[in-house]
Every structure is written in C-alpha cells, then in structure tokens.
Design a protein around this motif. Structure first.
Motif, PDB file in Angstrom:
ATOM      1  N   TYR A  23       0.854  -1.193   0.000  1.00 17.82           N
ATOM      2  CA  TYR A  23       0.000   0.000   0.000  1.00 17.82           C
ATOM      3  C   TYR A  23       0.890   1.243   0.000  1.00 17.82           C
ATOM      4  N   GLU A  24       0.550   2.201  -0.839  1.00 13.16           N
ATOM      5  CA  GLU A  24       1.356   3.409  -0.965  1.00 13.16           C
ATOM      6  C   GLU A  24       0.714   4.621  -0.304  1.00 13.16           C
ATOM      7  N   HIS A  25      -0.632   4.587  -0.126  1.00 12.12           N
ATOM      8  CA  HIS A  25      -1.336   5.778   0.362  1.00 12.12           C
ATOM      9  C   HIS A  25      -1.900   5.609   1.764  1.00 12.12           C
ATOM     10  N   ILE A  26      -1.957   4.382   2.249  1.00 17.96           N
ATOM     11  CA  ILE A  26      -2.492   4.116   3.575  1.00 17.96           C
ATOM     12  C   ILE A  26      -1.616   3.070   4.256  1.00 17.96           C
ATOM     13  N   GLU A  27      -1.747   3.016   5.576  1.00 14.75           N
ATOM     14  CA  GLU A  27      -1.147   1.938   6.353  1.00 14.75           C
ATOM     15  C   GLU A  27      -2.270   1.004   6.779  1.00 14.75           C
ATOM     16  N   VAL A  28      -2.094  -0.285   6.545  1.00 13.61           N
ATOM     17  CA  VAL A  28      -3.097  -1.303   6.865  1.00 13.61           C
ATOM     18  C   VAL A  28      -2.550  -2.161   7.996  1.00 13.61           C
ATOM     19  N   VAL A  29      -3.256  -2.162   9.141  1.00  8.60           N
ATOM     20  CA  VAL A  29      -2.793  -2.876  10.326  1.00  8.60           C
ATOM     21  C   VAL A  29      -3.779  -3.996  10.638  1.00  8.60           C
ATOM     22  N   PRO A  30      -3.505  -5.229  10.226  1.00  6.99           N
ATOM     23  CA  PRO A  30      -4.439  -6.338  10.491  1.00  6.99           C
ATOM     24  C   PRO A  30      -4.679  -6.523  11.986  1.00  6.99           C
TER      25      PRO A  30
END
Length: 316
Positions: free
Chosen positions: A45-52
């Motif tokens: 992801y380049e525009h957001i951070e995704v934290v499962p």
C-alpha cells in the motif's frame, strides 16, 4: 465401531466407550485461516497503512482523511483493504452526516431503510439505545438486509456516543466459515437456494400493523446458500439467523437442522474480530462476506450510532 484392547494395568480386555457428542456441533482442531482468495496478488500500500487485527478479518486503516473526497488511488487502496480484510476501521474519523454519506457514495448508490429509525439524512439510519431501551435486533449474528433482492454491498457505521464500558461490535468472516465446512456439508449445499424474509428478524420488535404495511414492499426473496464474491470470486456462506427462513426443496426438519449448523459457523472465534469503539470511529464492512453482532451489554448507558449502506448486487 467398538475398539477393544488389553488394559495396561490388569491385562484384562476392555472396550473403549463410544465418543458420542451431539450432532452438528463445533469441535476443536486446526482450522483453515486463509485471508485472501486463492491466486490473490498481494501488493504494498502506498497511500495508507493497513494494520491487520486478526489472521483473517479486520484491519485498522491509518493515513486516510475521510473528510475530503477520495482520490482514485486512495479509493482503490481502501477498496483493496476492504476486499482483503472484510471489515476496516478508521479511528477518530469524526465525519459529519454529509461527509459520511459522501464517503459511502464512492462505492455506489446509498440505500434508504423505512424499517429503521432515520438519522440526519434520508439515507442514514440511526441506532440510539438508552438506559431504558427496548430489546434490540442488533445483538444476533446477521448480515444486513438479505431480505432484499439486492442486499447491501457494504455498510459504514460511525459511533456518535459510546458507553463507558461495553458496546463493542464483532464481525465474522463467512469465507473462512465456508472453507472449514466438511466436504459432506459442502456437497449438500452446493447449488442450494434459501428464502430470506424481513418479518422474522423484526417481528419481536415491530408492531404487526407496521409489518403489514411493509410486507408487500419486501416480499420473501431467494438467494444461494453459498454465494460467490463478485470482486474476488471467493465462495462464502450466505445464510443468517435473522432473515433466512428455509432451504428450498427440503422438508422443514431437514432444513432447520442444516441451517442451524450453517449459521452456527459465525460463532467460531477464529473467524471473528471484535472492535472496541471510541467516539468518531468508523467501521466499513463488506456485507457480502461477513456477519456481525452488536453487543448490548452497556445498559443503563447510551450508545448512539449512524450508518449508511451501499446498494449491492443480486447474489449469485
């Protein structure tokens, strides 16, 4: 089948007791926990951070300003996170009703719902529970509005007021639920169709006069017991306690027994994520791929939430 063997202490021949448990239960053991469809291309992801938040369902999204219109690139990444994690959370978004609706419209037309209380706009539903609130239809595992021919594609819920303790919401991954069914059950439900009706889900909390007014607007409809996700192609269980009444072509006893087993799959903790709300938080869930359960454990305190839902497609 009985098994006999010598007792290691006395050398007498003994018979092992039958390992009998109730039919259709949920048993311990390894479960298949695959977050993405087979062949899915994982990309950074380049525009957001995704934290499962779990192995298969739920992720917190950081770095997205939802108060402003989404760029195509940002919308694509949020949608990809939704497809991968089925429900995504935005802490402290604090959207106005207009901003919440505008965010939802990035995914399509918004539903109106004449059964539930209206919020600040016609396309916003308001859930307001106080200390003396009536029983709620939210605290059962369900998928939203499956009684429609085109159930909601997704729902976007914001908490306006949060109780000091409790009031969490849980989601279950119905792709994982399908993956872990036995081959025998999968064969039985392959191609099966079930009837969905709004009346069972609302009968306990709505006057019969009001139900009569609405029943022609929402006639029973049929959906596949196992639907395919229109964007990922993944197979998912698509029956729920609130609205699924029976499986077409089965006698009532057989249908009830099979549905009880299927809807029980949402209760498996390995398929679930639980979210503790703070005021202004947003949850955006893929209604095609999940069930959810809003805990009603906060009386006598208040909990106020507003939701928009996006019109979906006809399940196949």
């Amino acid at each position: 089948m009985s098994i006999t063997a010598p007792d290691p202490v006395t050398s007498r021949t003994v018979t092992l007791r039958e390992a009998r448990v109730p039919e259709g239960g949920l048993y311990e053991g390894t479960r298949t926990l695959q977050p993405f469809p087979e062949g899915w291309e994982e990309r950074p992801y380049e525009h957001i951070e995704v934290v499962p938040q779990t192995r298969v369902i739920g992720a917190e999204i950081r770095g997205a300003d939802l108060t402003r219109p989404l760029s195509p690139a940002l919308r694509e990444e949020i949608n990809r996170a939704l497809l991968e994690w089925k429900v995504i959370f935005f802490r402290g978004a604090d959207l106005t009703p207009d901003q919440q609706a505008a965010f939802g419209r990035h995914w399509g037309e918004l539903e109106t719902n004449p059964i539930l209380a209206r919020g600040a706009r016609e396309d916003i539903v308001r859930f307001e529970k106080g200390g003396n609130a009536a029983p709620t239809f939210e605290n059962v595992w369900h998928t939203d509005v499956t009684f429609r021919e085109r159930p909601a594609m997704g729902s976007i819920l914001q908490l306006r007021e949060v109780p000091p303790i409790g009031g969490h919401t849980m989601w279950a991954d119905m792709a994982a639920a399908y993956d872990n069914l036995s081959d025998e059950v999968k064969e039985r439900i392959d191609g099966a169709v079930a009837v969905h009706d709004f009346i069972p889900g609302f009968d306990r909390f709505t006057t019969h006069e009001r139900l009569l007014e609405l029943q022609d607007q929402f006639p029973p409809t049929e959906h596949p017991v196992v639907r395919r996700h229109p964007e990922t192609g993944r197979r998912m269980l698509f029956v729920n306690t609130s609205f699924t009444t029976h499986i077409v072509g089965m006698d009532r006893t057989e249908s009830d027994r099979l549905l009880a087993h299927l809807v029980r799959q949402a209760h498996v903790p390995e398929y679930q994520v639980r979210f503790a709300w703070q005021p202004g938080d947003i949850a955006f869930w893929d209604n095609r791929a999940t069930q959810h359960y809003a805990l009603f454990d906060y009386a006598p305190h208040r909990r106020v939430a507003e939701r928009v839902a996006i019109v979906g497609d006809r399940p196949f």
